[in-house]
Design a protein around this motif. Structure first.
Motif, PDB file in Angstrom:
ATOM      1  N   GLN A   1       0.826  -1.207   0.000  1.00  0.00           N
ATOM      2  CA  GLN A   1       0.000   0.000   0.000  1.00  0.00           C
ATOM      3  C   GLN A   1       0.862   1.259   0.000  1.00  0.00           C
ATOM      4  O   GLN A   1       0.513   2.254  -0.628  1.00  0.00           O
ATOM      5  N   TYR A   2       1.996   1.196   0.695  1.00  0.00           N
ATOM      6  CA  TYR A   2       2.863   2.374   0.763  1.00  0.00           C
ATOM      7  C   TYR A   2       3.420   2.710  -0.619  1.00  0.00           C
ATOM      8  O   TYR A   2       3.410   3.866  -1.032  1.00  0.00           O
ATOM      9  N   LYS A   3       3.901   1.696  -1.337  1.00  0.00           N
ATOM     10  CA  LYS A   3       4.437   1.938  -2.673  1.00  0.00           C
ATOM     11  C   LYS A   3       3.347   2.464  -3.605  1.00  0.00           C
ATOM     12  O   LYS A   3       3.591   3.363  -4.411  1.00  0.00           O
ATOM     13  N   ASP A   4       2.156   1.919  -3.503  1.00  0.00           N
ATOM     14  CA  ASP A   4       1.041   2.393  -4.327  1.00  0.00           C
ATOM     15  C   ASP A   4       0.713   3.858  -4.011  1.00  0.00           C
ATOM     16  O   ASP A   4       0.479   4.658  -4.922  1.00  0.00           O
ATOM     17  N   ALA A   5       0.705   4.201  -2.732  1.00  0.00           N
ATOM     18  CA  ALA A   5       0.416   5.578  -2.321  1.00  0.00           C
ATOM     19  C   ALA A   5       1.517   6.518  -2.820  1.00  0.00           C
ATOM     20  O   ALA A   5       1.227   7.635  -3.264  1.00  0.00           O
ATOM     21  N   GLN A   6       2.770   6.067  -2.782  1.00  0.00           N
ATOM     22  CA  GLN A   6       3.881   6.884  -3.277  1.00  0.00           C
ATOM     23  C   GLN A   6       3.746   7.135  -4.778  1.00  0.00           C
ATOM     24  O   GLN A   6       3.969   8.240  -5.254  1.00  0.00           O
ATOM     25  N   ARG A   7       3.357   6.118  -5.512  1.00  0.00           N
ATOM     26  CA  ARG A   7       3.162   6.284  -6.959  1.00  0.00           C
ATOM     27  C   ARG A   7       2.044   7.282  -7.255  1.00  0.00           C
ATOM     28  O   ARG A   7       2.129   8.066  -8.198  1.00  0.00           O
ATOM     29  N   GLU A   8       0.991   7.254  -6.464  1.00  0.00           N
ATOM     30  CA  GLU A   8      -0.120   8.182  -6.648  1.00  0.00           C
ATOM     31  C   GLU A   8       0.331   9.621  -6.366  1.00  0.00           C
ATOM     32  O   GLU A   8      -0.030  10.548  -7.095  1.00  0.00           O
ATOM     33  N   VAL A   9       1.129   9.812  -5.336  1.00  0.00           N
ATOM     34  CA  VAL A   9       1.670  11.143  -5.036  1.00  0.00           C
ATOM     35  C   VAL A   9       2.545  11.612  -6.194  1.00  0.00           C
ATOM     36  O   VAL A   9       2.443  12.755  -6.645  1.00  0.00           O
ATOM     37  N   ASP A  10       3.397  10.732  -6.697  1.00  0.00           N
ATOM     38  CA  ASP A  10       4.255  11.083  -7.837  1.00  0.00           C
ATOM     39  C   ASP A  10       3.426  11.475  -9.056  1.00  0.00           C
ATOM     40  O   ASP A  10       3.739  12.431  -9.762  1.00  0.00           O
ATOM     41  N   ARG A  11       2.338  10.747  -9.304  1.00  0.00           N
ATOM     42  CA  ARG A  11       1.465  11.051 -10.429  1.00  0.00           C
ATOM     43  C   ARG A  11       0.846  12.440 -10.273  1.00  0.00           C
ATOM     44  O   ARG A  11       0.802  13.232 -11.218  1.00  0.00           O
ATOM     45  N   LEU A  12       0.409  12.745  -9.064  1.00  0.00           N
ATOM     46  CA  LEU A  12      -0.201  14.054  -8.825  1.00  0.00           C
ATOM     47  C   LEU A  12       0.819  15.192  -8.919  1.00  0.00           C
ATOM     48  O   LEU A  12       0.492  16.281  -9.380  1.00  0.00           O
TER      49      LEU A  12
END
Length: 140
Positions: free
Chosen positions: A9-20
């Motif tokens: 979940q942490y890696k997924d959340a980090q990817r979402e932040v990077d996308r934003l």
């Protein structure tokens, strides 16, 4: 949800932040783009409307980004707490490299000067020993 899914979940959340962050940069570029017109012909004021739309969208993206960053910080703390339950620094290091630093198992092996298969073994052992507070599963 498995322990591995929980940690991912942490890696997924980090990817979402990077996308934003990337999306924010695109909206900033749109909002600040100035295209001069050199003709003497009259034209509509749609350029100003596009800029206003871009600024509004930028504001929305920044609000969403701030929310996601807050969530990421909380999730990082929770994942780190779960990893800390193992009680073996070597095993904890493997999981931190894998799920927080986003290293592959081969990269971890090189970084720790271990054989790849040994790191695979340590990874499995670490997941087995880690305990997760069941309330954490309700986060998503």
């Amino acid at each position: 949800m498995t322990k591995k899914e929980y940690l991912l979940q942490y890696k997924d959340a980090q990817r979402e932040v990077d996308r934003l962050i990337n999306e924010r940069a695109r909206w900033i570029a749109r909002a600040t783009k100035v295209t001069p017109t050199y003709t003497g012909m009259p034209h509509g004021g749609s350029g100003e409307d596009r800029m206003q739309d871009a600024v509004e969208r930028l504001s929305e993206v920044e609000d969403e980004l701030n929310d996601k960053i807050d969530r990421l910080v909380d999730l990082r703390r929770e994942v780190d707490t779960a990893i800390s339950t193992i009680g073996d620094t070597r095993l904890e290091t493997v999981l931190r490299y894998r799920y927080i630093n986003d290293f592959t198992l081969r990269q971890i092996a090189r970084k720790m000067s271990y054989d790849y298969y040994y790191v695979c073994h340590l990874h499995g052992e670490a997941l087995e020993k880690m305990t997760i507070n069941r309330n954490f599963f309700m986060l998503k």
